[in-house]
Design an enzyme around this catalytic site. Structure first.
Site, short mmCIF file in Angstrom:
data_model
loop_
_atom_site.label_atom_id
_atom_site.label_comp_id
_atom_site.label_asym_id
_atom_site.label_seq_id
_atom_site.Cartn_x
_atom_site.Cartn_y
_atom_site.Cartn_z
N TRP A 165 0.95 -53.93 -7.01
CA TRP A 165 1.01 -54.72 -5.77
C TRP A 165 2.21 -55.66 -5.88
O TRP A 165 2.37 -56.37 -6.87
CB TRP A 165 -0.29 -55.50 -5.62
N ASP B 58 -6.92 -58.26 -12.37
CA ASP B 58 -7.00 -58.61 -10.95
C ASP B 58 -7.89 -57.58 -10.25
O ASP B 58 -7.51 -56.42 -10.11
CB ASP B 58 -5.60 -58.62 -10.34
N LYS C 235 -12.08 -57.93 0.81
CA LYS C 235 -12.37 -56.56 1.21
C LYS C 235 -13.87 -56.28 1.22
O LYS C 235 -14.42 -55.80 2.21
CB LYS C 235 -11.66 -55.56 0.29
#
Length: 397
Positions: free
Chosen positions: A130, A211, A246
């Site tokens: 990311w 993460d 999410k």
């Protein structure tokens, strides 16, 4: 006065959303941004969340500042979800956890802490990762390198290259790792591979920073946390950033957490204090509403069971879209192996499309992906999947 300031070209994902929004074609499909959409192409309001929101709305109360570390009930819920309520590191008080402004805020606080107390250390992110991983750690003052990860030839992991690289790093090097649902590739390590990686981390005295933004979207809530729990069990100096954006569909509430597993309760107390001090120098205290919602869902058995079923329904819908895309492409483009679409996990997939093919999809079919070929599978639904699959087939021929 500001002519010397460098121009910011914009974030590639958010900039693509702006281009998509300006597109007037009715058939357009956004597979770029990392947001879960339901089978009707809408961002869902989970029933578990809706029940709590309703109760909060019908019983208005004052809204004071939260402490620097955040809501206590929320922090304990984060710990239970990540580590399991009976994990020895948790029962012994060796985990320092704070509430943060989303997963990004957790990465920022953790990066600032690590750079202050390990100023000579270098940080490493997977190739690819990311984009903001690199940005946040560079912003904290780290020199950021990459470690081998994705193998386009096998659509898998360069495991031997990655472990050899880890085995060459100096003590206290920081590794930013994805415990599940790797962003952007969707390619994860197996438990056995994690065991090997964590043993190298232990031997070389490296600092793992995991993460996890998609817990429950890979296997399930427990198996997706395998690497986290194993690292804590091994006594590694583990950092974990997590997010409920999410899996609770609370994107705008910025509900995240930062946890550090320490060798002793005394050290955990020291780290906890420094986390609070870091927060004070950035934003003083986190937002309250999302924390109250998440804590109520996590800490109420009935709501937690409902939420868990909703998470797994989202996971299964993503899997169904992967299968649907695979089925059409396997039929339309014979002789090419598309198994990777159903082997990858989570919201994202590396499609294997070139930049030219991605641009063709955008220009000719109004199907939007990142130039890297990363696709958000959750943007597919029964109404658009055949159209998207046929567009893929056209550019792949």
């Amino acid at each position: 006065m500001y002519r010397h300031v460098e121009f910011y070209a914009g974030d590639p994902i958010l900039s693509l959303v702006e281009v998509y929004n300006r597109d007037t074609r009715a058939e357009k499909v956004n597979l770029g941004i990392g947001i879960y959409f339901d089978s009707e192409g809408k961002m869902p309001v989970l029933e578990s969340v809706g029940r709590v929101e309703h109760d909060l709305a019908t019983s208005p109360r004052p809204c004071p500042y939260l402490p620097m570390e955040g809501l206590a009930a929320y922090r304990s819920a984060v710990q239970n979800l990540l580590f399991g309520a009976s994990h020895p590191a948790l029962t012994e008080g060796r985990i320092a956890t704070i509430q943060t402004l989303g997963g990004s805020g957790a990465l920022k606080v953790g990066a600032d802490f690590l750079h202050r107390w390990f100023p000579e250390a270098k940080a490493y992110v997977s190739d690819p990762t990311w984009d903001n991983h690199k940005g946040i750690f560079e912003g904290a003052g780290f020199e950021v390198g990459t470690y081998p990860y994705y193998d386009p030839a096998t659509v898998g992991v360069k495991f031997d290259e990655m472990t050899a690289f880890f085995d060459s790093l100096p003590e206290n090097s920081v590794l930013i790792l994805h415990p599940c649902c790797h962003n952007p590739t969707g390619v994860d390590l197996s438990p056995e591979q994690w065991d090997t990686v964590l043993e190298i981390i232990r031997k070389r005295k490296l600092i793992p920073f995991m993460d996890i933004a998609y817990q429950g979207f890979g296997g399930d809530l427990d198996s997706d946390a395998y690497a986290i729990r194993k690292a804590a069990e091994m006594g590694l100096p583990l950092f974990v950033s997590n997010s409920f954006s999410k899996n609770l569909s609370l994107y705008g509430e910025r509900v995240g957490g930062l946890s550090a597993v320490c060798p002793s309760k005394e050290e955990a107390d020291i780290v906890f204090g420094q986390f609070k001090f870091t927060v004070r120098r950035i934003y003083s205290s986190p937002a309250a509403h999302g924390a109250y919602v998440a804590a109520e869902v996590m800490n109420t058995p009935e709501l937690f069971a409902l939420w868990q079923s909703e998470v797994y329904a989202m996971r299964d819908r993503i899997r169904a879209m992967r299968q649907g895309l695979y089925d059409v492409l396997a039929a339309k483009v014979p002789g090419r192996n598309f198994d990777y679409f159903i082997k990858q996990r989570g919201m994202f997939s590396y499609t294997g499309l070139t930049v030219e093919q991605v641009h063709r999809l955008r220009d000719e079919f109004a199907v939007y992906l990142l130039d890297s070929g990363r696709m958000c599978v959750a943007g597919l639904n029964p109404a658009n999947i055949e159209y998207v699959a046929n567009a893929f087939a056209e550019v792949l021929k």
